[in-house]
Write a protein that holds these residues in place. Sequence first.
Motif, PDB file in Angstrom:
ATOM      1  N   THR A   4       8.355   9.343  26.745  1.00  0.00           N
ATOM      2  CA  THR A   4       7.339   8.966  27.736  1.00  0.00           C
ATOM      3  C   THR A   4       5.940   9.221  27.182  1.00  0.00           C
ATOM      4  N   LYS A   5       5.755  10.367  26.494  1.00  0.00           N
ATOM      5  CA  LYS A   5       4.466  10.681  25.893  1.00  0.00           C
ATOM      6  C   LYS A   5       4.109   9.677  24.825  1.00  0.00           C
ATOM      7  N   ILE A   6       5.129   9.355  24.025  1.00  0.00           N
ATOM      8  CA  ILE A   6       4.858   8.384  22.953  1.00  0.00           C
ATOM      9  C   ILE A   6       4.448   7.060  23.559  1.00  0.00           C
ATOM     10  N   MET A  11       0.295   3.108  24.835  1.00  0.00           N
ATOM     11  CA  MET A  11      -0.421   2.341  25.838  1.00  0.00           C
ATOM     12  C   MET A  11      -1.921   2.632  25.759  1.00  0.00           C
ATOM     13  N   ARG A  12      -2.227   3.960  25.519  1.00  0.00           N
ATOM     14  CA  ARG A  12      -3.645   4.312  25.393  1.00  0.00           C
ATOM     15  C   ARG A  12      -4.263   3.650  24.203  1.00  0.00           C
ATOM     16  N   LEU A  13      -3.576   3.676  23.088  1.00  0.00           N
ATOM     17  CA  LEU A  13      -4.101   3.050  21.870  1.00  0.00           C
ATOM     18  C   LEU A  13      -4.253   1.543  22.072  1.00  0.00           C
ATOM     19  N   LEU A  14      -3.262   0.980  22.786  1.00  0.00           N
ATOM     20  CA  LEU A  14      -3.311  -0.463  23.010  1.00  0.00           C
ATOM     21  C   LEU A  14      -4.529  -0.812  23.865  1.00  0.00           C
ATOM     22  N   ARG A  15      -4.783   0.032  24.892  1.00  0.00           N
ATOM     23  CA  ARG A  15      -5.949  -0.258  25.733  1.00  0.00           C
ATOM     24  C   ARG A  15      -7.249  -0.119  24.944  1.00  0.00           C
ATOM     25  N   GLN A  16      -7.271   0.926  24.067  1.00  0.00           N
ATOM     26  CA  GLN A  16      -8.472   1.079  23.235  1.00  0.00           C
ATOM     27  C   GLN A  16      -8.679  -0.120  22.328  1.00  0.00           C
ATOM     28  N   ALA A  17      -7.525  -0.552  21.764  1.00  0.00           N
ATOM     29  CA  ALA A  17      -7.630  -1.709  20.875  1.00  0.00           C
ATOM     30  C   ALA A  17      -8.121  -2.920  21.628  1.00  0.00           C
ATOM     31  N   LEU A  18      -7.599  -3.097  22.852  1.00  0.00           N
ATOM     32  CA  LEU A  18      -8.021  -4.238  23.650  1.00  0.00           C
ATOM     33  C   LEU A  18      -9.502  -4.125  24.019  1.00  0.00           C
ATOM     34  N   ARG A  19      -9.915  -2.897  24.360  1.00  0.00           N
ATOM     35  CA  ARG A  19     -11.334  -2.700  24.674  1.00  0.00           C
ATOM     36  C   ARG A  19     -12.223  -2.985  23.466  1.00  0.00           C
ATOM     37  N   GLY A  20     -11.739  -2.568  22.295  1.00  0.00           N
ATOM     38  CA  GLY A  20     -12.526  -2.824  21.082  1.00  0.00           C
ATOM     39  C   GLY A  20     -12.661  -4.297  20.812  1.00  0.00           C
TER      40      GLY A  20
END
Length: 208
Positions: A4-6, A11-20
């Motif tokens: 779940t943590k992974i 998901m967090r990294l994906l959102r950051q990537a999308l934001r970038g």
Amino acid sequence: RTQTKILAEEMRLLRQALRGEASLTDDESQSAAAPAPAAAAATAAVSPSMEPPRQEHRVPAYSQPPMPETAAAAPAAATPAAASPATAEKTRVKIVSAGHDVGNEAEFYLDDAKIPIHGQADRRGLNVVVIDPRAKRIVTARTYDIWGNPQVENMRLAGDLGAVPQGHLGLIALKDSGLENLDNMGLSALRLFGSTLGGPLNEREGYL
């Protein structure tokens, strides 16, 4: 739980990537919309301070170009008044009259030039010279022997003097005698030329 943590980290990294990516996309769109500094520099390649100075040309309101300024003209010299006509030449007139006992003569002079005149009985009686002053000429020079033939000569005198044109001059002088026989017809003729005689004169009395 570990998964779940992974999964949450991914998901967090994906959102950051999308934001970038979104941020990068916004920056690219803004960069495309805004003019590049080089273009801006090219547009303003010549700054206002570097432009050559403009010369202002004002169009006059007149249809003709303005006249160049000149120094004020000096006032025109007063035009001399037209010369007055030459004074008319004056003619000197001299008339001599003398009865039989005091000279027995009747002569006429214009500027000291004697006027020739001829008549019967040595020019006895009235001597008359008629002059046209405009033409400056002698019209007639006649004698009237009123002493020798009073009736005929008085009539001839009146006829001749009455026919003289207006403006002519009459010069009159008596030689020897004759005006003692002057009648009203002859007297009226003399008055046409300014005579102030009131009637006949004495025998051998001069007159001019």
